[in-house]
Enzyme design. Structure first.
Site, PDB file in Angstrom:
ATOM      1  N   ARG A 144      -2.481  -2.036  -3.579  1.00 21.98           N
ATOM      2  CA  ARG A 144      -3.680  -1.225  -3.406  1.00 21.98           C
ATOM      3  C   ARG A 144      -3.563  -0.035  -4.362  1.00 21.98           C
ATOM      4  NH1 ARG A 144      -5.049   3.223   1.041  1.00 21.98           N
ATOM      5  NH2 ARG A 144      -7.206   3.566   0.440  1.00 21.98           N
ATOM      6  N   GLU A 185      -8.300  -5.023   5.063  1.00 23.29           N
ATOM      7  CA  GLU A 185      -8.110  -4.702   3.646  1.00 23.29           C
ATOM      8  C   GLU A 185      -6.935  -5.482   3.054  1.00 23.29           C
ATOM      9  OE1 GLU A 185      -8.619  -0.625   5.164  1.00 23.29           O
ATOM     10  OE2 GLU A 185      -9.228  -0.136   3.129  1.00 23.29           O
ATOM     11  N   ASN A 214       0.872  -1.169   0.000  1.00 24.66           N
ATOM     12  CA  ASN A 214       0.000   0.000   0.000  1.00 24.66           C
ATOM     13  C   ASN A 214       0.916   1.227   0.000  1.00 24.66           C
ATOM     14  OD1 ASN A 214      -1.786   2.049   0.518  1.00 24.66           O
ATOM     15  ND2 ASN A 214      -2.753   1.075   2.284  1.00 24.66           N
ATOM     16  N   ARG A 219     -11.415  15.771   7.243  1.00 26.92           N
ATOM     17  CA  ARG A 219     -12.184  16.211   6.063  1.00 26.92           C
ATOM     18  C   ARG A 219     -13.611  16.566   6.443  1.00 26.92           C
ATOM     19  NH1 ARG A 219     -10.841  10.839   3.128  1.00 26.92           N
ATOM     20  NH2 ARG A 219      -8.595  10.916   3.286  1.00 26.92           N
TER      21      ARG A 219
END
Ligand code: ADP
Length: 403
Positions: free
Chosen positions: A96, A389, A12, A246
């Site tokens: 990923r 993941e 990743n 965010r």
């Protein structure tokens, strides 16, 4: 690939970091895990844990100039435990990749054409795809003969119907610039929705699940019979839930206002909404543990930040209940979803009319296993389903190369 090749290395690659795990696909066991951080700085750091040998975590600090140097350092660490990239037991490397656009609906064996297509998507994922590409190019240079597979964060969401994926803006403009809702965290939503079905003792095709992936980044998805029908992130991972840093959903006119009235530049607004908003913008902290601690001390700003976070979550649970028509389970996952019992309790509080409830004792259990937190008689199951993941990427990669 030889018959003995059962290992998959999952990479990743971020802009200044590389996270990796080496898994044995016979049983999904982790052989080694690690992280290279602050690539390109003087104080780069590599932390490597050789789980296969039961060895301690090894940490090294010192300048690592770029991704190539980082991967070489990782390869050296793996070699030290007999798990090197040159091992015949390594079947593939799974990468990923954040943005796969509309083209990549499945994990894909990487060749030059695939690399070009990922490159073509850089304008819609300027923060992520370049780093992913660097990781892939570096890994290919190290092992050109080894199958490398791209697993896309967007792929699970490509089943969204057009009416959920399109923004209501001028069609020609949208199409010219590939502006639409892509969604992210797809690997996690896929894994968790499937695991939730398993927890309910059902086939994924039989259940409708709302997945709440609440990490530092956060997104919700509505999954009907194993297929994603809506998700909260959009063209970029900025849309949707309130996140660590965010804003999530916001009136787009706020951005014009910031430019016209507050005199901010395009980049200022980008940084404000992506890095200085969400929980950190509201109260100065983005770690839910710290926010809960401050709330317990009577801190009003932390309380309001928490309430805004929960209010948004509730709105999405309501919206996706309407989208799905029938909901079998709401599944909480990722750092906050798996660990923050107060978030789960608050998100489902008052939703009894919708068949949702939380059992306080079950919700207080700490465990790394998928588990129910709703009372036995609840019409809709509430569950905590830890995401994985890396395992999902490794499984998808291995399935493709061993087919
Ligand atoms: P990402 O992968 O998006 O960086 P994670 O899924 O690892 O994020 O989640 C990180 C977040 O999880 C932290 O910012 C923190 O808010 C939250 N978190 C982690 N552990 C706990 C805990 N024990 N209690 C509450 N929140 C936690």
């Amino acid at each position: 690939m030889t018959a003995t090749a059962t290992r998959v290395l999952v990479l990743n690659s971020g802009s200044s970091s590389v996270k990796y795990q080496l898994l044995d696909m016979r049983d999904g066991a982790r052989l080694a895990v690690g992280l290279v951080e602050r690539i390109g700085e003087e104080t780069s750091r590599l932390a490597h844990t050789p789980l296969a040998t039961g060895g301690d975590k090894r940490e090294t600090e010192g300048p690592i100039a770029d991704h190539e140097a980082a991967l070489k350092a990782v390869a050296a660490e793996l070699s030290a435990d007999g798990l090197g990239l040159d091992s015949p037991e390594l079947a593939a490397i799974g990468h990923r990749v954040v943005h796969g656009g509309l083209k990549f609906t499945e994990p894909t064996v990487i060749d030059d054409a695939v690399l070009q297509e990922i490159e073509r998507l850089v304008p819609v994922a300027p923060l992520h795809n370049p780093a992913n590409l660097t990781g892939i190019r570096t890994a290919r240079a190290l092992r050109p003969d080894l199958p490398q597979v791209a697993v896309f964060d967007t792929a699970f969401h490509t089943t969204m119907p057009e009416y959920a994926a399109r923004y209501a803006i001028d069609v020609e403009t949208a199409d010219a610039h590939r502006i639409r809702r892509y969604g992210f965290h797809g690997t996690s939503h896929a894994y968790v929705s499937r695991k939730t079905a398993e927890l309910l003792g059902k086939d994924p095709s039989e259940v409708n699940v709302i997945v709440l992936h609440l990490g530092n980044g956060a997104s919700a998805s509505a999954v009907a019979g194993g297929r994603c029908v809506d998700t909260s992130m959009g063209l970029t991972p900025l849309e949707g839930l309130v996140m660590g840093t965010r804003s999530g959903d916001i009136d787009p006119a706020v951005t014009f206002h910031l430019k016209r009235v507050a005199g901010m530049s395009e980049d200022d607004v980008d940084v404000l909404l992506n890095k200085k908003s969400g929980l950190v913008g509201l109260c100065g902290d983005n770690d839910m543990r710290e926010i809960r601690r401050r709330i317990d001390e009577g801190d009003e700003r932390a309380r309001l930040a928490f309430d805004i976070y929960i209010h948004r979550l509730k709105k999405y649970i309501g919206a996706y209940t309407a989208v799905l028509g029938r909901v079998d389970a709401v599944a909480f996952t990722a750092g906050v979803g798996e660990n923050a019992a107060p978030v789960r309790a608050a998100a489902l509080a008052g939703l009894e009319e919708m068949g949702l409830a939380v059992d306080a004792d079950l919700n207080a259990v700490r465990s790394g296993e998928p588990r129910l937190i709703s009372p036995e008689d609840a019409r809709v199951a509430a569950a905590v389903v830890p995401t994985d993941e890396e395992l999902e990427i490794a499984q998808q990669t291995y399935a493709l190369v061993s087919a």
